[in-house]
Design a protein around this motif. Structure first.
Motif, PDB file in Angstrom:
ATOM      1  N   GLU A  78       7.579   1.619  -2.713  1.00 33.83           N
ATOM      2  CA  GLU A  78       6.258   1.188  -2.255  1.00 33.83           C
ATOM      3  C   GLU A  78       5.351   2.391  -2.016  1.00 33.83           C
ATOM      4  O   GLU A  78       4.154   2.338  -2.291  1.00 33.83           O
ATOM      5  CB  GLU A  78       6.382   0.351  -0.985  1.00 33.83           C
ATOM      6  CG  GLU A  78       7.001  -1.000  -1.236  1.00 33.83           C
ATOM      7  CD  GLU A  78       7.129  -1.832   0.022  1.00 33.83           C
ATOM      8  OE1 GLU A  78       6.372  -1.588   0.987  1.00 33.83           O
ATOM      9  OE2 GLU A  78       7.985  -2.725   0.035  1.00 33.83           O
ATOM     10  N   ASN A  85      -0.131  -5.920  -9.832  1.00 33.38           N
ATOM     11  CA  ASN A  85       1.021  -5.060  -9.574  1.00 33.38           C
ATOM     12  C   ASN A  85       1.208  -3.940 -10.588  1.00 33.38           C
ATOM     13  O   ASN A  85       2.323  -3.448 -10.762  1.00 33.38           O
ATOM     14  CB  ASN A  85       2.292  -5.907  -9.508  1.00 33.38           C
ATOM     15  CG  ASN A  85       2.275  -6.884  -8.356  1.00 33.38           C
ATOM     16  OD1 ASN A  85       1.805  -6.553  -7.282  1.00 33.38           O
ATOM     17  ND2 ASN A  85       2.763  -8.065  -8.589  1.00 33.38           N
ATOM     18  N   PHE A 144       2.753  -0.900  -8.957  1.00 35.23           N
ATOM     19  CA  PHE A 144       4.149  -1.113  -8.592  1.00 35.23           C
ATOM     20  C   PHE A 144       5.041  -1.072  -9.822  1.00 35.23           C
ATOM     21  O   PHE A 144       6.105  -0.451  -9.801  1.00 35.23           O
ATOM     22  CB  PHE A 144       4.311  -2.451  -7.858  1.00 35.23           C
ATOM     23  CG  PHE A 144       5.706  -2.669  -7.358  1.00 35.23           C
ATOM     24  CD1 PHE A 144       6.130  -2.072  -6.184  1.00 35.23           C
ATOM     25  CD2 PHE A 144       6.581  -3.478  -8.058  1.00 35.23           C
ATOM     26  CE1 PHE A 144       7.419  -2.265  -5.726  1.00 35.23           C
ATOM     27  CE2 PHE A 144       7.877  -3.684  -7.603  1.00 35.23           C
ATOM     28  CZ  PHE A 144       8.292  -3.079  -6.430  1.00 35.23           C
TER      29      PHE A 144
END
Length: 66
Positions: free
Chosen positions: A19, A60, A63
């Motif tokens: 993260e 995302n 990520f």
């Protein structure tokens, strides 16, 4: 690579490393995507995988690149 992901900062945090990396990747995507792609190249991340993540888009991206 120390400038990309200062390890000392990550170790001080309770945030999971993926993260933390995703947050840094997102920051680079917003402010300096060319620098991010340069780092990915130096890390030998296959361009085809980067392109696949970017083509899929969504919230995302950072990520998935992390």
């Amino acid at each position: 690579m120390q400038e990309l992901f200062p390890l000392a900062e990550a170790q001080k945090s309770d945030i999971p490393i993926v993260e933390w990396i995703a947050a840094r990747v997102g920051e680079l995507l917003d402010r300096d995507p060319e620098l991010l792609f340069s780092y990915l190249y130096r890390l030998d991340v296959p361009e085809s995988e980067v392109n696949t993540v970017i083509e899929r888009g969504g919230e995302n991206i950072a990520f998935h690149l992390a």
